[in-house]
Design a protein around this motif. Structure first.
Motif, PDB file in Angstrom:
ATOM      1  N   TRP A   1     -25.279  34.509 -32.215  1.00 34.48           N
ATOM      2  CA  TRP A   1     -26.405  34.550 -31.412  1.00 34.48           C
ATOM      3  C   TRP A   1     -25.987  35.177 -30.103  1.00 34.48           C
TER       4      TRP A   1
ATOM      5  N   TYR B   1     -31.695  36.166 -27.478  1.00 33.43           N
ATOM      6  CA  TYR B   1     -32.273  35.337 -28.262  1.00 33.43           C
ATOM      7  C   TYR B   1     -32.625  36.281 -29.644  1.00 33.43           C
TER       8      TYR B   1
ATOM      9  N   TYR C   1     -30.829  29.544 -37.443  1.00 29.63           N
ATOM     10  CA  TYR C   1     -31.122  30.481 -36.322  1.00 29.63           C
ATOM     11  C   TYR C   1     -32.332  31.189 -36.733  1.00 29.63           C
TER      12      TYR C   1
ATOM     13  N   VAL D   1     -35.138  29.212 -35.744  1.00 25.20           N
ATOM     14  CA  VAL D   1     -35.540  29.274 -34.250  1.00 25.20           C
ATOM     15  C   VAL D   1     -36.255  30.595 -34.049  1.00 25.20           C
TER      16      VAL D   1
ATOM     17  N   LEU E   1     -39.867  30.964 -32.166  1.00 25.76           N
ATOM     18  CA  LEU E   1     -40.103  31.636 -30.686  1.00 25.76           C
ATOM     19  C   LEU E   1     -41.283  32.696 -31.009  1.00 25.76           C
TER      20      LEU E   1
ATOM     21  N   VAL F   1     -42.436  25.365 -37.362  1.00 23.97           N
ATOM     22  CA  VAL F   1     -40.927  25.090 -37.932  1.00 23.97           C
ATOM     23  C   VAL F   1     -40.788  24.693 -39.329  1.00 23.97           C
TER      24      VAL F   1
ATOM     25  N   MET G   1     -32.628  21.096 -39.437  1.00 26.95           N
ATOM     26  CA  MET G   1     -33.585  21.612 -38.528  1.00 26.95           C
ATOM     27  C   MET G   1     -35.218  21.006 -38.449  1.00 26.95           C
TER      28      MET G   1
ATOM     29  N   ASN H   1     -38.551  24.668 -28.171  1.00 34.46           N
ATOM     30  CA  ASN H   1     -37.637  25.905 -28.744  1.00 34.46           C
ATOM     31  C   ASN H   1     -36.432  25.682 -28.416  1.00 34.46           C
ATOM     32  N   GLU H   2     -35.933  25.805 -26.912  1.00 39.36           N
ATOM     33  CA  GLU H   2     -34.657  25.420 -26.468  1.00 39.36           C
ATOM     34  C   GLU H   2     -33.906  24.475 -27.215  1.00 39.36           C
TER      35      GLU H   2
ATOM     36  N   LEU I   1     -34.880  23.132 -30.027  1.00 44.96           N
ATOM     37  CA  LEU I   1     -34.231  23.514 -31.545  1.00 44.96           C
ATOM     38  C   LEU I   1     -33.020  24.562 -31.615  1.00 44.96           C
ATOM     39  N   LEU I   2     -32.925  25.395 -30.519  1.00 43.35           N
ATOM     40  CA  LEU I   2     -32.041  26.071 -30.579  1.00 43.35           C
ATOM     41  C   LEU I   2     -30.454  25.582 -30.307  1.00 43.35           C
TER      42      LEU I   2
ATOM     43  N   ALA J   1     -29.299  24.490 -33.450  1.00 47.19           N
ATOM     44  CA  ALA J   1     -28.766  25.556 -34.487  1.00 47.19           C
ATOM     45  C   ALA J   1     -27.404  25.805 -33.923  1.00 47.19           C
TER      46      ALA J   1
END
Length: 373
Positions: free
Chosen positions: A24, A28, A74, A77, A81, A95, A119, A138-139, A141-142, A145
């Protein structure tokens, strides 16, 4: 695939640096090593959309059950995003939609579904936080991952530690397909003890099946072990019996894409035959996998869905046609090895032996606890 970024390198540069299969970036973006091109080219695919991740998994740009799960996490994500949801509820729907989509990419490896469920669960947990912005969702959730990615490296190292206790200096070990660092975050599962043995000065003599029809053993396992300086000999799949007969092999170790509750294991096609040969020659047959690969909801191997792939993998496997036109082809990607052929299943939490119905339940209970150092 679009957005391909060619990082073709002189292979000599890579000799002492492990290849990274999943990465990653700070931009992003998801980068995947295109394993279809190894060993002659090292090319990273740069992915920015969930559909690209789906195709990368389906088309085997990324392969190996743990690496597939990491890539899929990923991918969720990336989908979230790109959707730019207007509210947390829309974000949660996004999601789940992307997770459902990615789950259709390949049917056999349970790590894919495990990672996607993780996830989904994390997204649902985040919805309980009041007044949280979509950008923050989002952050977070990242972060999940990334955690899945980081945990896999430690899990593989622990598998290697347990597996290495079964091996000794000078031992001959046979493996099938690729269950190494290319299939995981690092170390691999079946290959992890080989890397740890090398670090500690323990000499193992590895025999790698070529693994028809896609040749993961020849293209990937032989390549990564050779680059690491490990003693490896490549053989055709149909040479395994002779190598065993000669007494050159004292153990067989493979990875797996799913372990049923009774200890049946699904792995790359050819694994079942190898297990039968090992038993006939009195050689232990080990399966190495993280506990995320154990599926207690599937009672036996008969219920594991087996992916069938395109006939071209057999009829045009070497870049030119090697079979008659219009010939009927059967091309399962996996087979199921019945539990009676499996000597032990090696996980990050320890070595599991028969009776598997009981011992697998026990190891999954232990998996709920932190890994002991």
């Amino acid at each position: 695939m679009s957005n391909q970024q060619d990082h073709t390198l002189d292979l000599s540069i890579q000799r002492y640096e492990p290849l990274v299969s999943v990465r990653w970036t700070e931009h992003y973006e998801l980068e995947l090593l295109d394993q279809r091109l190894l060993p002659t080219q090292i090319v990273m695919e740069r992915l920015t959309e969930v559909s690209q991740v789906w195709h990368a998994i389906h088309d085997m740009v990324v392969r190996g059950a743990p690496a597939i799960g990491i890539a899929a996490a990923y991918g969720v994500v990336l989908g979230a995003l790109n959707d730019k949801a207007a509210s947390p509820l829309e974000w949660l729907k996004s999601v789940n939609t992307h997770a459902d989509y990615l789950a259709t990419s390949r049917p056999t490896a349970v790590n894919l579904f495990w990672a996607l469920d993780r996830m989904r669960n994390r997204a649902s947990q985040l919805m309980t936080v009041s007044n949280i912005a979509v950008a923050s969702l989002n952050e977070l959730l990242l972060e999940e991952a990334v955690l899945i990615h980081q945990e896999d490296e430690e899990v593989c190292r622990q598998i290697g530690e347990h597996a290495l206790s079964l091996f000794h200096d000078g031992m001959g070990v046979l493996t099938h397909c690729n269950a190494g660092g290319l299939a995981t975050a690092k170390y691999g599962t079946a290959l992890a003890p080989m890397y740890l043995a090398q670090e500690r000065g323990i000499q193992l003599k590895v025999f790698a099946d070529e693994t028809r029809p896609v040749l993961q053993g020849a293209r990937l396992t032989a390549f990564e072990l050779q680059q690491a300086g490990i003693d490896v000999t490549l053989i055709c799949d149909n040479m395994a019996a002779m190598v065993m007969q000669k007494g050159w092999v004292q153990a067989v170790i493979v990875g797996t894409d799913r372990v049923a509750a009774n200890g049946d294991v699904a792995n790359k096609i050819g694994t079942y035959g190898l297990a039968v040969l090992a038993k006939a020659h009195g050689i232990p047959f080990y399966v190495a996998c993280p506990t995320s690969t154990i599926d207690l909801n599937t009672s036996s191997g008969e219920l594991i869905p087996i992916e069938e792939r395109h006939e071209r993998e057999i009829t045009e496997a070497f870049g030119s046609r090697t079979a008659p036109e219009n010939i009927k082809v059967y091309n399962p990607a996996f087979d199921v090895t019945p539990n009676e052929y499996v000597t032990a299943i090696i996980t990050e939490h320890g070595i599991v032996e028969p009776d598997y119905v009981t011992s697998l339940q026990d190891i999954m209970k232990r998996a709920a606890l932190p890994i002991a150092d």
